[in-house]
Each structure stands twice: as structure tokens, then as C-alpha cells.
Design an enzyme around this catalytic site. Structure first.
Site, PDB file in Angstrom:
ATOM      1  N   ASP A  84       5.000  -3.228  -1.701  1.00  0.00           N
ATOM      2  CA  ASP A  84       5.676  -2.037  -1.221  1.00  0.00           C
ATOM      3  C   ASP A  84       6.939  -2.485  -0.483  1.00  0.00           C
ATOM      4  O   ASP A  84       7.041  -3.647  -0.069  1.00  0.00           O
ATOM      5  CB  ASP A  84       4.739  -1.275  -0.281  1.00  0.00           C
ATOM      6  CG  ASP A  84       5.409  -0.106   0.401  1.00  0.00           C
ATOM      7  OD1 ASP A  84       5.966   0.747  -0.303  1.00  0.00           O
ATOM      8  OD2 ASP A  84       5.384  -0.061   1.645  1.00  0.00           O
ATOM      9  N   ASP A  86       9.247  -0.262   2.054  1.00  0.00           N
ATOM     10  CA  ASP A  86       9.428   0.220   3.420  1.00  0.00           C
ATOM     11  C   ASP A  86       8.243  -0.125   4.310  1.00  0.00           C
ATOM     12  O   ASP A  86       7.090   0.172   3.991  1.00  0.00           O
ATOM     13  CB  ASP A  86       9.639   1.735   3.428  1.00  0.00           C
ATOM     14  CG  ASP A  86      10.997   2.129   2.859  1.00  0.00           C
ATOM     15  OD1 ASP A  86      11.999   1.529   3.273  1.00  0.00           O
ATOM     16  OD2 ASP A  86      11.046   3.023   1.992  1.00  0.00           O
ATOM     17  N   GLU A 128       1.960  16.621   0.931  1.00  0.00           N
ATOM     18  CA  GLU A 128       1.647  15.311   0.347  1.00  0.00           C
ATOM     19  C   GLU A 128       0.347  14.753   0.906  1.00  0.00           C
ATOM     20  O   GLU A 128      -0.416  14.085   0.196  1.00  0.00           O
ATOM     21  CB  GLU A 128       2.801  14.344   0.617  1.00  0.00           C
ATOM     22  CG  GLU A 128       2.576  12.954   0.072  1.00  0.00           C
ATOM     23  CD  GLU A 128       3.730  12.013   0.382  1.00  0.00           C
ATOM     24  OE1 GLU A 128       3.687  10.868  -0.094  1.00  0.00           O
ATOM     25  OE2 GLU A 128       4.670  12.436   1.102  1.00  0.00           O
ATOM     26  N   SER A 196       8.536   1.302  -5.118  1.00  0.00           N
ATOM     27  CA  SER A 196       9.001   2.269  -4.132  1.00  0.00           C
ATOM     28  C   SER A 196       9.191   3.622  -4.800  1.00  0.00           C
ATOM     29  O   SER A 196       9.687   3.707  -5.929  1.00  0.00           O
ATOM     30  CB  SER A 196      10.327   1.813  -3.496  1.00  0.00           C
ATOM     31  OG  SER A 196      10.853   2.822  -2.654  1.00  0.00           O
ATOM     32  N   ALA A 197       8.811   4.674  -4.088  1.00  0.00           N
ATOM     33  CA  ALA A 197       9.075   6.025  -4.558  1.00  0.00           C
ATOM     34  C   ALA A 197      10.459   6.491  -4.134  1.00  0.00           C
ATOM     35  O   ALA A 197      10.815   7.642  -4.354  1.00  0.00           O
ATOM     36  CB  ALA A 197       8.019   6.986  -4.011  1.00  0.00           C
ATOM     37  N   LYS A 246       3.312   5.689  -8.067  1.00  0.00           N
ATOM     38  CA  LYS A 246       3.994   4.427  -7.751  1.00  0.00           C
ATOM     39  C   LYS A 246       3.052   3.258  -8.051  1.00  0.00           C
ATOM     40  O   LYS A 246       2.489   2.632  -7.174  1.00  0.00           O
ATOM     41  CB  LYS A 246       4.396   4.420  -6.271  1.00  0.00           C
ATOM     42  CG  LYS A 246       5.272   3.264  -5.850  1.00  0.00           C
ATOM     43  CD  LYS A 246       5.482   3.265  -4.338  1.00  0.00           C
ATOM     44  CE  LYS A 246       4.222   2.902  -3.591  1.00  0.00           C
ATOM     45  NZ  LYS A 246       4.453   2.729  -2.145  1.00  0.00           N
ATOM     46  N   ASP A 285       1.532  -1.437   3.335  1.00  0.00           N
ATOM     47  CA  ASP A 285       1.287  -1.032   4.727  1.00  0.00           C
ATOM     48  C   ASP A 285       0.437   0.235   4.811  1.00  0.00           C
ATOM     49  O   ASP A 285       0.151   0.698   5.911  1.00  0.00           O
ATOM     50  CB  ASP A 285       2.617  -0.828   5.476  1.00  0.00           C
ATOM     51  CG  ASP A 285       3.373   0.403   5.034  1.00  0.00           C
ATOM     52  OD1 ASP A 285       3.800   1.186   5.889  1.00  0.00           O
ATOM     53  OD2 ASP A 285       3.546   0.585   3.811  1.00  0.00           O
TER      54      ASP A 285
END
Length: 348
Positions: A84, A86, A128, A196-197, A246, A285
Site C-alpha cells: 500500500d 499512503d 465506505e 493505491s486507489a 485494489k 496499514d
């Protein structure tokens, strides 16, 4: 507390260390992190180590030992890294403040469109994470959210210059050791897939401005923009990658990082070759990041989780979900050491 968590290993590493290289002068004894059967200290290593205060937790040491042995026995030619972006590769906190995300840092020339994108965030973000919305409906909502956001970027006349300026102004930085991790993997032709989205072009610009170099083995699996000759956004390539898809099913939409950063003559594994690398080191994360390997028929996967916040509340669930957990916005040095161990020949 579960038995698994009770048997975990939590290691406190002192805040200040002197960087040590192989064959340098003698130093005072340095603390060791015992990671499976091999000690992870700083002496006797080819990689320069500079560690800061962190904690590491291993929920099931015996299982981790078996996974490490299995990956080492088949060789690094079967290994790939899935990460991932971020708050996994980048730091969670910078100077006591939350760091920017690659999507959140973007500022268009017309602030009206920034405000509109923020309104979309405030509406869709709670949906979400709603526990009551069925996954099929939630997937439709995420596609709707991403589609509206991308339309606003086009309508607002986003330029690549605005992306460069947004990154320059943003509070975003990589964890210590990320550059060294990428270099180590590049030297051994081990592919790195960054999922990443968000927006691939922003991630590439962050890499350019913060690491100042390209890596031929790195691919960005994210939404990629198309710019006209004036550097203005006109469309997006391929299908939309959002928070619920993702994973490696989106691999065919990935593009080599060096397409924009240069070194286009370098060789990289194509998608089929990457998929044949059936040992995985996964970095994330959030527990949901474990789904990044869903589309891959892997043999052995070692998962590393970075638990950056709400540690007491999430510690038990993270220790059950990930093989290794790093706490408190830890640097990447432990992962560098793990990779070097996975790439060493044979089984001890």
C-alpha cells in the site's frame, strides 16, 4: 487478551543509534531484535542502518519461522513485494501533525473544485465503512464516488503543473528506509507493486520529489491520468481502481513507474511473470490491505502491518491478521532486514 497475543514479542528500540556499516570500527554493543531464529542487529550487515524508536510485534513466531524458511528455500526469484502507499510507505505523522495522503494533497487551480471534491468525500466516506451496506451496493457507491471525483478533476482543468506544485507544498514523506528497501529489491530484480486507489501520477511525482530517482522494478497499480500536449487532464486510462477492488485483479491496469520517470529501456517483469512469483511480502496499514493479494495464487505470504494510531484498540486484531506488526509510525528498517533475510540462500 488472546493466547496468541500473550505470546507475542514486543521490542522497544532505543531512540538514537549510530549508523553502522560492515567492517567498520568496533562499537559498543547494540540492541538486537530477535526475528525468528536469526538476530537482527546492526553489526555485520551490508545495509546501513539508522533506527529510531519503534516497537515490533510478532503474533505467531512459529508460523512466521516456517514462512521465512519456505520463502528462502525457493529463492528470491519467486518473491514479489506488494505494498500500500499512503501511511504504509509514507509516514503517518510529520512534525506532530498527520501527513498528507497522495489523494488528499491535490489542489486544483480553481478552489471551487477542491470544495466540490471535499463535499463528495464527506458524503461517500461514511458509506465506505458502513457495516450495514451490502458489498455489492457499496462497490457501486465507490465506483460512483470515484467517477464523480475524476469528472471534477477533468472539468476543473487539472494540469500536471498543479500536481507538481501540490506535491511540493504537501506535508508528505517516506518512512526512513523506503529508498534503501527499493534499492535492495531492484538490485535483485524483485518486483514491487504499489497498490493505491488514488492517482498514479501523484504517487510518481511524490517518488520523484522525495526520493529523487526511479526504480525499474516498481509498478504503480492505481488510476492513471491522460494529459494533452498542454499538460491538461483530459481522461483516465482503463477501468477505475477504487478502495474495494485494489488488488492483483487490477494488475493489468498497472504501468511501469519508469514510463514517466525515465530509464524506459530497462527490463521489468511483465504481468504474467509477476503473477508467477508466488511468494509474497505484503505491506499495509489497514487489515483491508491484506486483500491486495486476493488475485494472486500465492504459495507463501508474509504480511507486515503498520499500526499507526489507536494502538491499544487495534493491537489484538492486527496481531491476528498480520504476521508482523510495527507500531508508532515505525521506520522501514525492520522490513529491510526481513527482506535481506528472505533473500539469503538456504535455510538455517
Amino acid at each position: 487478551m488472546s493466547n496468541r497475543l500473550q505470546s507475542s514479542i514486543i521490542i522497544n528500540i532505543p531512540r538514537t543509534f549510530t549508523t553502522v556499516r560492515k567492517h567498520k570500527h568496533s562499537f559498543a554493543p547494540t540492541p538486537r531484535v530477535w526475528f525468528n531464529s536469526l538476530p537482527i542487529g546492526m553489526e555485520g550487515n551490508d545495509i546501513s542502518i539508522s533506527m529510531v524508536a519503534s516497537e515490533m510485534l510478532v503474533g505467531d513466531r512459529e508460523l512466521l519461522d516456517k514462512k521465512i524458511a519456505a520463502i528462502r528455500s525457493t529463492g528470491h526469484q519467486k518473491l514479489q513485494v506488494i505494498a500500500d502507499f499512503d501511511r504504509t510507505l509514507t509516514r503517518y505523522s510529520i512534525n506532530g501533525q498527520h501527513g498528507s495522503s497522495s489523494h488528499g494533497l491535490l489542489r486544483q487551480e480553481n478552489p471551487e473544485f477542491d470544495a466540490k471534491r471535499q463535499q463528495l468525500y464527506e458524503y461517500y466516506h461514511p458509506l465506505e465503512f458502513s457495516p450495514t451496506i451490502p458489498i455489492e451496493e457499496k462497490t457501486r457507491l465507490m465506483e460512483e464516488w470515484w467517477g464523480k471525483t475524476h469528472a471534477l478533476l477533468i472539468e476543473g482543468g487539472l494540469t500536471y503543473d498543479a500536481i507538481k506544485q501540490s506535491v511540493a507544498n504537501a506535508s508528505i514523506a517516506f518512512r526512513e528506509g523506503v529508498a534503501e528497501l527499493f534499492e535492495f529489491l531492484e538490485e535483485r530484480d524483485i518486483p514491487v507493486l504499489i497498490f493505491s486507489a488514488g492517482l498514479a501520477d501523484i504517487i510518481e511525482e511524490v517518488l520523484r520529489q522525495k526520493l529523487h530517482r526511479s526504480f525499474k522494478n516498481v509498478k504503480i497499480v492505481s488510476n492513471r491520468m491522460v494529459f494533452d500536449s498542454d499538460g491538461r487532464l483530459v481522461s483516465f486510462k482503463g477501468k477505475t481502481i477504487h478502495s474495494l477492488n485494489k488488488n492483483e485483479h487490477a494488475l493489468d491496469m498497472a504501468a511501469p513507474l519508469h514510463d514517466r520517470l525515465g530509464d524506459i529501456d530497462g527490463s521489468t517483469d511483465d504481468n504474467a511473470l509477476v503473477k508467477r512469483r508466488t511468494n509474497v511480502l505484503l505491506l499495509g496499514d489497514h487489515i483491508g490491505d491484506l486483500g491486495m493479494s486476493d488475485g494472486l495464487n500465492y504459495d507463501t505470504r508474509i504480511s507486515v502491518g503498520f499500526l499507526n494510531d489507536h494502538i491499544e484498540k487495534s493491537l489484538s486484531s492486527y496481531s491476528k491478521a498480520f504476521d508482523v506488526v510495527y507500531l508508532n509510525d515505525a521506520p522501514m528498517w525492520g522490513v529491510v532486514k526481513l527482506v535481506s533475510q528472505l533473500c539469503s540462500a538456504g535455510v538455517d
